[in-house]
Design a protein around this motif. Structure first.
Motif, PDB file in Angstrom:
ATOM      1  N   LYS A  32       0.669  -1.230   0.015  1.00 14.83           N
ATOM      2  CA  LYS A  32       0.106  -0.015  -0.049  1.00 14.83           C
ATOM      3  C   LYS A  32       0.774   1.258  -0.017  1.00 14.83           C
ATOM      4  N   SER A  36       1.121   4.313  -2.918  1.00 13.59           N
ATOM      5  CA  SER A  36       1.134   5.588  -2.766  1.00 13.59           C
ATOM      6  C   SER A  36       1.905   6.631  -3.494  1.00 13.59           C
ATOM      7  N   GLU A 158      -4.325   3.243  -1.147  1.00 14.41           N
ATOM      8  CA  GLU A 158      -4.238   2.093  -0.511  1.00 14.41           C
ATOM      9  C   GLU A 158      -5.703   1.193  -0.193  1.00 14.41           C
TER      10      GLU A 158
END
Length: 188
Positions: A32, A36, A158
């Protein structure tokens, strides 16, 4: 000092126990953070999904999401430190926690609560509710708004990783019931 309110809610496929197990998995956390847009990252998970656990990440992000007239305040790359401290679960898997996001070297901070609650038999809601504060007398509001948008964008990315993880697993293969599959707790 006023702050910008940040509320982000995502519906995730799976029960609260499976979602918590994912949130406490260092491999998921790394995935995750990568999603980003992190150029450099560090992940640390302490505790376990069956009890209280804390997820700490540090990532370097390009400042492309920050308006050009404010980018001079933070440079070309920002370092973001995020800590999510999850409490032990209730009997139904519901749990609450706190979240803090700091932009290292800039007077911007996000503080708030996070919650994991069962929505239906097949979905769980992951919610963030907090305040974005910037300690810049003349530029606080635009910096807070830009930071809030950047945090929303990161949380949306995410959540996309989380949905894929819960449906397809870390290896990308579909699983009929990932929550029932046995998992070894990773060494941290």
């Amino acid at each position: 000092m006023l702050a910008v309110r940040l509320r982000v809610t995502h519906e995730l496929p799976g029960d609260a126990v499976a979602v918590a197990r994912m949130l406490a998995d260092p491999a998921y956390v790394d995935a995750k953070v990568r999603a980003s847009g992190a150029e450099d990252r560090q992940v640390d998970v302490t505790g376990s999904a069956g009890d209280a656990f804390t997820v700490t990440t540090r990532r370097s992000l390009p400042t492309a999401q920050i308006p050009a007239h404010l980018a001079g305040l933070v440079g070309s790359v920002i370092e973001v430190r995020q800590v999510e401290a999850w409490e032990a679960p209730e009997a139904d898997g519901t749990r609450a926690g706190t979240v803090v996001v700091e932009i290292v070297g800039a007077p911007v901070r996000v503080t708030g609560r996070t919650a994991l609650t069962a929505s239906t038999d097949a979905t769980t809601t992951l919610a963030y509710d907090g305040d974005v504060r910037a300690a810049l007398p003349l530029f606080a509001t635009p910096v807070e708004e830009a930071a809030a948008q950047a945090v929303r964008t990161a949380l949306d990315a995410e959540a996309a990783v989380a949905r894929s993880w819960l449906v397809h697993g870390a290896d990308g293969t579909a699983s009929a019931d990932r929550s029932a599959a046995p998992h070894d707790e990773p060494a941290v």
